[in-house]
Design an enzyme around this catalytic site. Structure first.
Site, PDB file in Angstrom:
ATOM      1  CD1 TRP A 345       7.134  -3.503   8.537  1.00 42.29           C
ATOM      2  CD2 TRP A 345       7.883  -3.199  10.615  1.00 42.29           C
ATOM      3  NE1 TRP A 345       6.349  -4.260   9.367  1.00 42.29           N
ATOM      4  CE2 TRP A 345       6.785  -4.092  10.650  1.00 42.29           C
ATOM      5  CE3 TRP A 345       8.515  -2.860  11.816  1.00 42.29           C
ATOM      6  CZ2 TRP A 345       6.305  -4.649  11.834  1.00 42.29           C
ATOM      7  CZ3 TRP A 345       8.029  -3.407  12.995  1.00 42.29           C
ATOM      8  CH2 TRP A 345       6.944  -4.281  13.004  1.00 42.29           C
ATOM      9  CD  GLU A 484       0.108  -2.437   9.557  1.00 38.97           C
ATOM     10  OE1 GLU A 484      -0.457  -3.516   9.324  1.00 38.97           O
ATOM     11  OE2 GLU A 484       0.852  -1.875   8.746  1.00 38.97           O
ATOM     12  CE  LYS A 604      -2.625  -6.564   9.600  1.00 36.54           C
ATOM     13  NZ  LYS A 604      -2.331  -5.568   8.537  1.00 36.54           N
TER      14      LYS A 604
END
Length: 790
Positions: A345, A484, A604
Site C-alpha cells: 500500500w 499489523e 507497531k
C-alpha cells in the site's frame, strides 16, 4: 555532505550494505546498487541490479512445507571490473590495504564517484577513481569510467571487466532458506573486438534478459567466455604520476520492453550505437536537470539535504520512464530484495507527491492496478464476495503474493503470516485514484478506468459489510488494520479482527466518493459502466446506506483501533524498554518470550491515526458526521494521545504519520517524529533493514509532509486549499508543483507570508483558498503575496 552531494569517507565493511542501498543509481527502468565494481557478492557486499516489473516465481521447502514466492529478480551483474599487478591477488578493500576511500553521490547529476587509494607496499600506491551513471535520458544504458593513477611506481596493471550471469537472490539473510536461483540458460558471445554480450531468462516467468558491454581501453582488449561470465581484459602500462582511463558502457533490455523484436539484438544494437562515456554524459546531465526543475524543493539546513536525498531516490525508482511501464510502487524501491520487490500500500504515501510533479507517472501506476482489476475481482469471488479484493502484496499479475510464513529471527521460528487480511489496501488504491484526478484534472481517467476501479472497490466493501441487528450498524469482520501487530484476538483459533476503525472509516469514504463520481459522470458513460458491470439503482441505495452506517468502535472516549481493543491488557512499556532498549519490533520480542502482542494495547505503527494523515480535520469530521458520529477536536486529541503512548514505531512509516498528525494536534512534539522520518534510512533506525533496500514510502512521505502536510494543501473542487501549520524548526521553505496543466507553480512560505507564482501560459487562473475564507485568483504570469492568519 553539501546540499547536492552525499559523501561517505573511509572504508566501513560493517556499513557497506547500507551505503550500497543509499548509493544506488537508477532511472525508473532499472537500478544498480552502489557496490564497488571490484567486489563480488559476499557477507559484506551485495551488488544487485533490478529492472522494474521483472519477477520470477519459485517453490521452496521451508519448515516442512512447500512455499511459493515471487521475487523481483537480481539481474546479471554488469558492474564487475577488477584489477591487479601481474601475478598478485586482485585488489579489493577487504584483501588489500586501503589508505584512503571515499564515495560521493552527486545528486544534481545522478553520478556516483568513488576514490580509493590502495597500498601496494614499498611506498607504492594505486589511486582508483570511478564515475558511474545509470542513464536518465536513455533508460537502457549505464556507464562506468575508471581512472588508474600510479603513485611511486611505474609498471603494468591487469584489468578485467565482465558481465556476470551467475548471480542469485541472496540479499536478505532471513530469506536464506528460500530458493534464489532465478536465472537460467545463460549464454555469452562476442560481436566485435571491444564488445561482448550475455543473455539468459528467468526460470518460470521466462522473461528474456540481455546485456551488451563495450569496453574501451588505450591498450588492446581480449575476451573470453567463462560461462556464466563474459570477460574482457586488458593490460595497462602505468607511469608514475600519470592517469590511464578505461570506460565500460552497458545496454540492458528484457523481453518486457515495447518496440523491440528481441532483447539480445536490441542490447547489442544499442551499445554499438551509443556514444562514448563523455558523449553519453551530456544528455544524462540534461535529463537530471529537467527532473530537478520539475521537482524543485527549497528547504534550508540539514532537513533540506536529507529531503533532497529522498527525492533523488524517489526519482530513480519512479521517473518519467516509469510512465511507459506496467509496474507498481515497489515498497523498497529498486534498491534491494527486501519484501521480494512486492507492491504493498506504499503508493498511498508516494502518489500524492507524484501527482503534483509527475502526474503521468501517477497515472501509469494507477494503470498497473486497473490492469489487475480482473484478478482482484477473481480474488473477491473466490472469497464469496462481489467487487474487487486487491492483494496486500502484488507482483507481476496481481495475485496475492503475501507469504504464508515469516521468520522471527529472534526466536528462529517460522510463524503463520496473516497480513493478507489487510483489505484496506483497496481503499488506498481508491484514495489515490481520487487524489490523482483532483490534482491533475484528468476527467478522462476518472470517467473511465478510475470510475471502474472505484466501483469495484466499493462493491467489495458493501459486500464485506454485514448488518448487525443489535447494533443497528454494518460491521466488517476478520480483517487486519495498518498496525499489523494485531492479527487475531487473544487465544482465538482463527485470525482477523472486527471493525478496524481505519478500515471502516476509509471504506465509508470510498463508498461516498464513488457515489459522487457516479452521480457526476456524463449520462452516456454512466449507462455504459452500469451495463458492463451490472450496476443498478438498488445497489447504489445499499452503498448509500452502508456508507452511513458502518460501525466505528470507541472506548474511554477515544476511537478504538478495533472492536474489543479497549479490553486488552496494558503493556509494561517502561519495563520492556529497560530490558531490551530498542523495542520497535515488540512483536518479535514477545513471541520469543512465548507471549503474543495480540494480548496488549500495543501497536507497531499508526493505525487509527492514519485517518489524520489521509484527511484534513474538516474532511475527517465530515466523514464521521455522515456516519452519525461526532468527532470534535477534544475527542481527536484524546485519541492521538492514547495511541501516541502505545505505539512502538516498528515501521518507518510510523514516525512520518505521527509527525504529520502532531503538526496539528500537538505541535511541540511534531518535530521529533519528523526527524525520525527523515533519519529512517540514512541512520538505519530499523536496525539493518536499509541495506536490503530503501523504504520508498517513508522517503516520498517526507517530501509530501513538506508539500501537503505542513502547508495543509488540498486539491479539491478545482482549487488549491491551503491551511499552513509552520513548525518552528521548519517555518521557511518553498517548492514547485504541477497543477491542472500548469507547469512550475511556485509556492513559498516564509514569516507568515504565502507567495504563489503561476508561470505564464494560456491556461485559466488558479483559485486559491485560505483558512480565513479568503480566496484569490492568480493569473498565469502573476505572483500573489498573501499574509497568513495568526
Amino acid at each position: 555532505m553539501t546540499g547536492w552531494t552525499w559523501e561517505y569517507e573511509g572504508y566501513d565493511p560493517g556499513g557497506a550494505r547500507l551505503r550500497e542501498s543509499l548509493c544506488t543509481l537508477g532511472n525508473g527502468y532499472f537500478a544498480t546498487r552502489g557496490a564497488l565494481a571490484e567486489c563480488s557478492a559476499d557477507d559484506v557486499h551485495y551488488p544487485g541490479t533490478y529492472a522494474a516489473g521483472v519477477y520470477n516465481r519459485l517453490t521452496s521447502h521451508v519448515a516442512g512445507r512447500q512455499v511459493d514466492n515471487e521475487d523481483m529478480v537480481n539481474l546479471p551483474n554488469w558492474l564487475p571490473l577488477r584489477f591487479r599487478l601481474p601475478g598478485r591477488p586482485w585488489l579489493t578493500p577487504d584483501t588489500a590495504p586501503v589508505l584512503d576511500h571515499a564515495v560521493i553521490m552527486h545528486l544534481s547529476s545522478g553520478l556516483m564517484e568513488r576514490r580509493t587509494r590502495y597500498g601496494l607496499g614499498a611506498g607504492r600506491t594505486l589511486l582508483v577513481r570511478q564515475l558511474r551513471f545509470v542513464h536518465m535520458a536513455d533508460p537502457h544504458l549505464a556507464g562506468l569510467r575508471t581512472e588508474f593513477t600510479a603513485e611511486g611506481f611505474s609498471g603494468p596493471l591487469q584489468v578485467e571487466a565482465a558481465l556476470d550471469g551467475g548471480v542469485t537472490n541472496t540479499g536478505v539473510p532471513r530469506y536464506g532458506q528460500l530458493d534464489g536461483r532465478h536465472l537460467t540458460d545463460v549464454l555469452t558471445g562476442t560481436t566485435a573486438a571491444d564488445r561482448v554480450w550475455l543473455s539468459c531468462r528467468t526460470r518460470t516467468s521466462s522473461v528474456r534478459i540481455a546485456l551488451a558491454a563495450r569496453f574501451t581501453s588505450p591498450a588492446p582488449v581480449a575476451d573470453r567466455h567463462d560461462r556464466p561470465r563474459a570477460v574482457q581484459s586488458t593490460r595497462l602500462d602505468l607511469a608514475d604520476g600519470h592517469t590511464v582511463t578505461v570506460d565500460k558502457v552497458v545496454a540492458l533490455h528484457t523481453s518486457r520492453d515495447p518496440a523491440i523484436s528481441d532483447p539480445l539484438h536490441a542490447a547489442v544494437d544499442r551499445v554499438s550505437r551509443a556514444g562514448g562515456f563523455d558523449a553519453l554524459l551530456a544528455p544524462h546531465l540534461t535529463a537530471w536537470a529537467q527532473l530537478w526543475r520539475r521537482a524543485e524543493l527549497d528547504v534550508p539546513g540539514e532537513a533540506g539535504r536529507i529531503l533532497r536525498l529522498h527525492l533523488f531516490h524517489v526519482l530513480q525508482t519512479l521517473s518519467p520512464h516509469t510512465a511507459g511501464l506496467d509496474v507498481g510502487v515497489p515498497a523498497r524501491g529498486l534498491h534491494g530484495e527486501a519484501y521480494r520487490g512486492h507492491v504493498f500500500w506504499d503508493e498511498l504515501f508516494v502518489l500524492p507527491y507524484l501527482d503534483l510533479h509527475f502526474p503521468e507517472v501517477s497515472r501509469a501506476l494507477l494503470h498497473y492496478r486497473h490492469r489487475r482489476l480482473e484478478r482482484a475481482r477473481t480474488a473477491a469471488h473466490d472469497a464469496g464476495l462481489r467487487g474487487a479484493m486487491f492483494p496486500w502484496q502484488s507482483g507481476s499479475d496481481g495475485r496475492e503474493e503475501t507469504q504464508q510464513l515469516h521468520l522471527n529471527p529472534r526466536s528462529g521460528r517460522w510463524l503463520p503470516d496473516h497480513s493478507h487480511l489487510q483489505h484496506h489496501v483497496g481503499s488506498a488504491i481508491a484514495y489515490n485514484v481520487w487524489q490523482y484526478c483532483e490534482a491533475s484534472g484528468d476527467e478522462e481517467f476518472l470517467h473511465t478506468k478510475g470510475a471502474e476501479t472505484l466501483l469495484q472497490i466499493s462493491r467489495f466493501w458493501a459486500e464485506a459489510a454485514v448488518f448487525d441487528e443489535g447494533l443497528g450498524r454494518y460491521r466488517v469482520k476478520g480483517v487486519l488494520g495498518p498496525d499489523e501487530y494485531h492479527d487475531a484476538y487473544p487465544d482465538a483459533s482463527s485470525p482477523g479482527l472486527d471493525d478496524n476503525a481505519y478500515t471502516n472509516v476509509t471504506a465509508a469514504w470510498v463508498l461516498t466518493r464513488t457515489l459522487q463520481v457516479l452521480h457526476e459522470l456524463p449520462e452516456p458513460r454512466r449507462r455504459e459502466l452500469a451495463e458492463r458491470t451490472g450496476l443498478d439503482a438498488g445497489e447504489l441505495e445499499e452503498w448509500e446506506e452502508v456508507s452511513r452506517l458502518l460501525h466505528v468502535p470507541f472506548h474511554d472516549g477515544v476511537i478504538s483501533q478495533f472492536e474489543g481493543y479497549g479490553e486488552l491488557a496494558e503493556l509494561d512499556w517502561r519495563g520492556y524498554r529497560r530490558r531490551y532498549g530498542d523495542i520497535r519490533r515488540l512483536d518479535r520480542i514477545l513471541e520469543a518470550e512465548g507471549d503474543s502482542v495480540n494480548r496488549y494495547q500495543a501497536s507497531k505503527q499508526a493505525d487509527v491515526l492514519m485517518l489524520g494523515y489521509l484527511f484534513s480535520p474538516a474532511e475527517l469530521q465530515g466523514v464521521f458526521h455522515r456516519l452519525g458520529l461526532s468527532l470534535d477536536e477534544r475527542t481527536w486529541r484524546r485519541t492521538v494521545d492514547h495511541y501516541l503512548h502505545r505505539t512502538s514505531h516498528g515501521s518507518t512509516l510510523s514516525g512520518l504519520v505521527h509527525g504529520w498528525v502532531l503538526a496539528r494536534a500537538r505541535r511541540a512534539d511534531a518535530w521529533t517524529f519528523c526527524q525520525e522520518a527523515l533519519q529512517a534510512d540514512i541512520a538505519d533506525i530499523q536496525g539493518g533493514t536499509t541495506g536490503e533496500g530503501i523504504h520508498l514510502g517513508a522517503m516520498a512521505g517526507t517530501l509530501d509532509l513538506v508539500q501537503r502536510g505542513l502547508t495543509g494543501l488540498e486539491t479539491r473542487g478545482g482549487a488549491l486549499w491551503l491551511d499552513p501549520v509552520p513548525l518552528p524548526e521548519l517555518s521557511s521553505y518553498g517548492f514547485t508543483l504541477r497543477y491542472h496543466g500548469h507547469w512550475g507553480v511556485r509556492l513559498r512560505l516564509e514569516h507568515g507570508l504565502l507567495e504563489i507564482t503561476v508561470p505564464s501560459s494560456g491556461r485559466s487562473p488558479i483559485e486559491v483558498h485560505l483558512p480565513d475564507r479568503r480566496s484569490v485568483r492568480v493569473e498565469p504570469g502573476e505572483t500573489a503575496r498573501l499574509p497568513l492568519p495568526g
